[in-house]
Scaffold this motif. Structure first.
Motif, PDB file in Angstrom:
ATOM      1  N   THR A  62      29.086  10.970  -9.591  1.00 47.19           N
ATOM      2  CA  THR A  62      28.430  11.763  -8.563  1.00 47.19           C
ATOM      3  C   THR A  62      29.227  11.592  -7.269  1.00 47.19           C
ATOM      4  OG1 THR A  62      26.334  12.115  -7.402  1.00 47.19           O
ATOM      5  CG2 THR A  62      26.818   9.850  -8.056  1.00 47.19           C
ATOM      6  N   ASN A  63      28.588  11.653  -6.109  1.00 45.47           N
ATOM      7  CA  ASN A  63      29.269  11.364  -4.849  1.00 45.47           C
ATOM      8  C   ASN A  63      28.343  10.562  -3.952  1.00 45.47           C
ATOM      9  OD1 ASN A  63      27.823  13.233  -2.856  1.00 45.47           O
ATOM     10  ND2 ASN A  63      28.448  14.689  -4.458  1.00 45.47           N
ATOM     11  N   ASP A  64      28.887  10.059  -2.860  1.00 47.22           N
ATOM     12  CA  ASP A  64      28.107   9.159  -2.007  1.00 47.22           C
ATOM     13  C   ASP A  64      27.194   9.882  -1.015  1.00 47.22           C
ATOM     14  OD1 ASP A  64      30.110  10.120  -0.390  1.00 47.22           O
ATOM     15  OD2 ASP A  64      30.668   8.188   0.447  1.00 47.22           O
ATOM     16  N   LYS A  65      27.012  11.194  -1.221  1.00 49.29           N
ATOM     17  CA  LYS A  65      26.066  11.959  -0.405  1.00 49.29           C
ATOM     18  C   LYS A  65      24.921  12.514  -1.254  1.00 49.29           C
ATOM     19  CE  LYS A  65      28.896  11.706   3.202  1.00 49.29           C
ATOM     20  NZ  LYS A  65      29.999  10.995   2.542  1.00 49.29           N
ATOM     21  N   ALA A  66      25.025  12.392  -2.564  1.00 50.35           N
ATOM     22  CA  ALA A  66      24.057  13.000  -3.484  1.00 50.35           C
ATOM     23  C   ALA A  66      22.699  12.304  -3.434  1.00 50.35           C
ATOM     24  CB  ALA A  66      24.597  12.952  -4.908  1.00 50.35           C
ATOM     25  N   THR A  67      21.657  13.064  -3.738  1.00 49.59           N
ATOM     26  CA  THR A  67      20.301  12.488  -3.855  1.00 49.59           C
ATOM     27  C   THR A  67      19.575  12.993  -5.105  1.00 49.59           C
ATOM     28  OG1 THR A  67      19.435  14.244  -2.422  1.00 49.59           O
ATOM     29  CG2 THR A  67      19.992  12.145  -1.372  1.00 49.59           C
ATOM     30  N   ASP A  68      20.115  14.015  -5.760  1.00 43.01           N
ATOM     31  CA  ASP A  68      19.496  14.568  -6.960  1.00 43.01           C
ATOM     32  C   ASP A  68      20.372  14.260  -8.174  1.00 43.01           C
ATOM     33  OD1 ASP A  68      18.221  15.957  -8.951  1.00 43.01           O
ATOM     34  OD2 ASP A  68      18.290  17.913  -7.964  1.00 43.01           O
ATOM     35  N   PHE A  69      19.840  13.437  -9.064  1.00 43.18           N
ATOM     36  CA  PHE A  69      20.601  13.000 -10.231  1.00 43.18           C
ATOM     37  C   PHE A  69      19.973  13.506 -11.533  1.00 43.18           C
ATOM     38  CE2 PHE A  69      20.888   9.913  -6.801  1.00 43.18           C
ATOM     39  CZ  PHE A  69      22.255   9.917  -6.566  1.00 43.18           C
ATOM     40  N   THR A  70      19.121  14.522 -11.426  1.00 39.80           N
ATOM     41  CA  THR A  70      18.388  15.016 -12.596  1.00 39.80           C
ATOM     42  C   THR A  70      19.321  15.478 -13.703  1.00 39.80           C
ATOM     43  OG1 THR A  70      16.609  15.750 -11.111  1.00 39.80           O
ATOM     44  CG2 THR A  70      16.597  16.615 -13.358  1.00 39.80           C
ATOM     45  N   ALA A  71      20.342  16.258 -13.364  1.00 40.61           N
ATOM     46  CA  ALA A  71      21.258  16.786 -14.380  1.00 40.61           C
ATOM     47  C   ALA A  71      22.020  15.662 -15.082  1.00 40.61           C
ATOM     48  CB  ALA A  71      22.227  17.774 -13.741  1.00 40.61           C
ATOM     49  N   ILE A  72      22.499  14.694 -14.296  1.00 38.04           N
ATOM     50  CA  ILE A  72      23.249  13.565 -14.869  1.00 38.04           C
ATOM     51  C   ILE A  72      22.346  12.744 -15.785  1.00 38.04           C
ATOM     52  CG2 ILE A  72      24.350  11.358 -14.324  1.00 38.04           C
ATOM     53  CD1 ILE A  72      25.484  12.669 -11.815  1.00 38.04           C
ATOM     54  N   LEU A  73      21.146  12.438 -15.337  1.00 38.38           N
ATOM     55  CA  LEU A  73      20.232  11.611 -16.122  1.00 38.38           C
ATOM     56  C   LEU A  73      19.758  12.337 -17.377  1.00 38.38           C
ATOM     57  CD1 LEU A  73      18.143   9.992 -13.244  1.00 38.38           C
ATOM     58  CD2 LEU A  73      19.820   8.853 -14.713  1.00 38.38           C
ATOM     59  N   THR A  74      19.594  13.646 -17.289  1.00 41.63           N
ATOM     60  CA  THR A  74      19.215  14.430 -18.468  1.00 41.63           C
ATOM     61  C   THR A  74      20.317  14.379 -19.511  1.00 41.63           C
ATOM     62  OG1 THR A  74      17.850  15.903 -17.124  1.00 41.63           O
ATOM     63  CG2 THR A  74      18.516  16.719 -19.280  1.00 41.63           C
ATOM     64  N   ALA A  75      21.573  14.462 -19.050  1.00 43.42           N
ATOM     65  CA  ALA A  75      22.711  14.376 -19.975  1.00 43.42           C
ATOM     66  C   ALA A  75      22.800  12.996 -20.616  1.00 43.42           C
ATOM     67  CB  ALA A  75      24.002  14.694 -19.227  1.00 43.42           C
ATOM     68  N   ILE A  76      22.440  11.972 -19.840  1.00 42.03           N
ATOM     69  CA  ILE A  76      22.508  10.597 -20.340  1.00 42.03           C
ATOM     70  C   ILE A  76      21.358  10.291 -21.303  1.00 42.03           C
ATOM     71  CG2 ILE A  76      22.154   8.186 -19.611  1.00 42.03           C
ATOM     72  CD1 ILE A  76      23.864   8.810 -17.157  1.00 42.03           C
ATOM     73  N   LYS A  77      20.212  10.883 -21.072  1.00 38.29           N
ATOM     74  CA  LYS A  77      18.988  10.545 -21.817  1.00 38.29           C
ATOM     75  C   LYS A  77      19.162  10.667 -23.328  1.00 38.29           C
ATOM     76  CE  LYS A  77      14.007  11.459 -21.899  1.00 38.29           C
ATOM     77  NZ  LYS A  77      12.902  12.256 -21.311  1.00 38.29           N
ATOM     78  N   ALA A  78      19.911  11.677 -23.749  1.00 41.49           N
ATOM     79  CA  ALA A  78      20.097  11.914 -25.184  1.00 41.49           C
ATOM     80  C   ALA A  78      20.800  10.756 -25.891  1.00 41.49           C
ATOM     81  CB  ALA A  78      20.880  13.204 -25.397  1.00 41.49           C
ATOM     82  N   SER A  79      21.615  10.003 -25.153  1.00 40.51           N
ATOM     83  CA  SER A  79      22.341   8.874 -25.760  1.00 40.51           C
ATOM     84  C   SER A  79      21.504   7.603 -25.823  1.00 40.51           C
ATOM     85  CB  SER A  79      23.639   8.610 -24.985  1.00 40.51           C
ATOM     86  OG  SER A  79      23.346   8.272 -23.638  1.00 40.51           O
ATOM     87  N   GLN A  80      20.296   7.630 -25.252  1.00 39.33           N
ATOM     88  CA  GLN A  80      19.337   6.529 -25.308  1.00 39.33           C
ATOM     89  C   GLN A  80      19.963   5.161 -24.950  1.00 39.33           C
ATOM     90  OE1 GLN A  80      17.793   7.079 -29.385  1.00 39.33           O
ATOM     91  NE2 GLN A  80      15.989   8.054 -28.480  1.00 39.33           N
ATOM     92  N   PRO A  81      20.498   5.041 -23.755  1.00 43.11           N
ATOM     93  CA  PRO A  81      21.115   3.763 -23.365  1.00 43.11           C
ATOM     94  C   PRO A  81      20.070   2.680 -23.105  1.00 43.11           C
ATOM     95  CG  PRO A  81      21.033   5.238 -21.486  1.00 43.11           C
ATOM     96  CD  PRO A  81      20.534   6.029 -22.659  1.00 43.11           C
ATOM     97  N   ASP A  82      20.499   1.428 -23.291  1.00 39.50           N
ATOM     98  CA  ASP A  82      19.663   0.281 -22.933  1.00 39.50           C
ATOM     99  C   ASP A  82      19.752   0.010 -21.431  1.00 39.50           C
ATOM    100  OD1 ASP A  82      19.101  -0.221 -25.685  1.00 39.50           O
ATOM    101  OD2 ASP A  82      21.034  -1.263 -25.867  1.00 39.50           O
ATOM    102  N   ALA A  83      20.903   0.340 -20.856  1.00 37.93           N
ATOM    103  CA  ALA A  83      21.134   0.100 -19.435  1.00 37.93           C
ATOM    104  C   ALA A  83      21.951   1.233 -18.844  1.00 37.93           C
ATOM    105  CB  ALA A  83      21.871  -1.221 -19.222  1.00 37.93           C
ATOM    106  N   LEU A  92      15.120   8.208 -12.633  1.00 42.42           N
ATOM    107  CA  LEU A  92      15.286   7.629 -13.963  1.00 42.42           C
ATOM    108  C   LEU A  92      13.919   7.432 -14.624  1.00 42.42           C
ATOM    109  CD1 LEU A  92      17.675   4.644 -14.688  1.00 42.42           C
ATOM    110  CD2 LEU A  92      15.348   4.582 -15.534  1.00 42.42           C
ATOM    111  N   LYS A  93      12.983   6.865 -13.893  1.00 44.54           N
ATOM    112  CA  LYS A  93      11.654   6.603 -14.452  1.00 44.54           C
ATOM    113  C   LYS A  93      10.833   7.886 -14.572  1.00 44.54           C
ATOM    114  CE  LYS A  93      11.513   1.745 -13.299  1.00 44.54           C
ATOM    115  NZ  LYS A  93      10.767   0.604 -12.701  1.00 44.54           N
ATOM    116  N   ARG A  94      11.041   8.808 -13.645  1.00 42.62           N
ATOM    117  CA  ARG A  94      10.320  10.084 -13.702  1.00 42.62           C
ATOM    118  C   ARG A  94      10.683  10.867 -14.962  1.00 42.62           C
ATOM    119  NH1 ARG A  94      11.984  13.032  -8.876  1.00 42.62           N
ATOM    120  NH2 ARG A  94      10.986  11.291  -7.806  1.00 42.62           N
TER     121      ARG A  94
END
Length: 399
Positions: free
Chosen positions: A223-244, A261-263
């Motif tokens: 992402t970048n150091d000005k971002a506040t919305d990570f929905t797209a990134i977290l949605t892409a990550i969710k499918a891989s079911q990470p532990d961390a 992340l929790k939402r």
């Protein structure tokens, strides 16, 4: 003499006096403006030695910069209380502070301003992304710099003037990878970084050490150091079911990341570095901070050689303390100790003493640098948010 003649003469005299006065004032102003930057400032019968600082004093990272600046101010206050004599002169230290806005281009401009101001040394910058371009300017000027920067590249340039106030990302990332995989048992890991020199550098080092420890990197995003919305990134990550999910970056991003992340229902533990292990993160993330894990250079404050007393002094003087003031305090006092050893405030003369110094500080009983300017040894402490507070999990390494 006629009244009108007297009046005319009086007006002429008044005008002449006014012109003379203005002329003298202009001469004084011109004289002040032409005073060279190298002219020594004098406070009473002491020579004033200027120390430079640059860091983010405005914007979302201003709390980092303010905390760092507070440590420097306290160090200068303590040094001046000693009524030092260096090179046969009574010395008084004075801070010249610049706001680099956590921006590399602005950082380089502020570095040149500090060089032009004839400071005798620089404590800063705060960010790796500003410290690295600024370091070339200080090196060209022969000006010692002790930065809060943790990116490995900062001291890998071969400059003799660069030193660190904290352990590098190589040390911190190297500790956190095995800790997450082996101690926390989190094997499947996604990584996000903010593409800054600090965030990406820490994430890179974490990834290497996590893989070596047997961890599996299931996703790498940025992402970048000005971002506040990570929905797209977290949605892409969710499918891989990470532990961390490891995040390399500041609390202005990691706090909303923790909330989102929790939402989105991810069960992964959020892991990050020292720019997340702040009271500001706790305030921004609120209840969603619970369970977050972060590392920080050094031992906990109450285990530092002078930690408890220092923390009480900072809070009494400035009202609050984040993380960085003990390290900036030690950096300032170590630079001054090198001047005392060299019996000179001239950078050319005290730089060799700084390179080989062993100084006792608030954060460590022995502050010393290797040939690159990295700290020779340092602890890393891992923290976890429990009941709304950062609590110690483990301290790894040793002085």
């Amino acid at each position: 003499m006629h009244y009108s003649t007297l009046r005319t003469l009086g007006l002429a005299v008044t005008a002449a006096l006014a012109i003379t006065a203005c002329g003298k004032k202009a001469e004084q102003q011109a004289g002040q403006a032409s005073t060279p930057a190298s002219a020594p400032a004098v406070a009473g019968d002491s020579d004033v030695i200027k120390l430079g600082f640059a860091g983010p004093l405005t914007g979302p990272q201003a709390h980092y910069g303010a905390d760092m600046k507070n440590g420097i101010l306290l160090a200068i206050e303590d040094a001046n209380a000693q009524k030092l004599e260096i090179g046969g002169k009574k010395i008084k230290f004075e801070l010249v502070a610049e706001d680099d806005q956590a921006d590399p281009k602005t950082g380089a401009q502020m570095a040149q301003r500090l060089v032009d101001a004839k400071v005798s040394g620089v404590i800063g910058h705060f960010n790796s992304g500003t410290s690295i371009p600024a370091s070339k300017i200080y090196s060209d000027a022969g000006l010692p710099q002790i930065a809060m920067a943790t990116a490995p590249a900062y001291t890998q340039q071969g400059f003799k003037t660069t030193f660190r106030a904290m352990t590098s990302d190589t040390q911190q990332g190297g500790v956190m990878g095995p800790f997450v995989v082996n101690k926390l048992g989190l094997k499947k890991i996604a990584i996000i970084d903010d593409r800054t020199a600090y965030g990406q550098g820490l994430a890179d080092e974490f990834e290497k050490s996590a893989k070596t420890a047997g961890g599996q990197i299931v996703k790498r995003e940025f992402t970048n150091d000005k971002a506040t919305d990570f929905t797209a990134i977290l949605t892409a990550i969710k499918a891989s079911q990470p532990d961390a999910i490891f995040y390399g970056g500041a609390d202005a991003q990691s706090a909303p990341l923790a909330k989102q992340l929790k939402r989105l229902g991810l069960k992964a533990t959020l892991v990050s570095g020292e720019m997340t292990r702040t009271s500001t993160f706790l305030q921004l993330a609120g209840a969603e901070a619970e369970g977050v894990v972060a590392s920080l250079a050094g031992v906990p404050m109450d285990k530092m050689p002078g930690g408890k007393d220092f923390e009480s002094r900072v809070k009494a003087k400035f009202g609050s303390m984040e993380l960085y003031s003990p390290y900036s305090y030690d950096a300032t006092m170590t630079m001054i100790a090198a001047m005392k050893k060299a019996n000179s405030t001239d950078p050319v003369k005290y730089l060799p003493e700084l390179a080989k110094i062993e100084n006792q500080g608030v954060t460590s009983t022995k502050i010393a640098y290797d040939e690159k300017g990295d700290l020779k040894a340092g602890d890393i402490t891992v923290y976890k948010v429990e009941k709304g507070q950062w609590t110690v999990l483990e301290t790894v390494g040793g002085n």
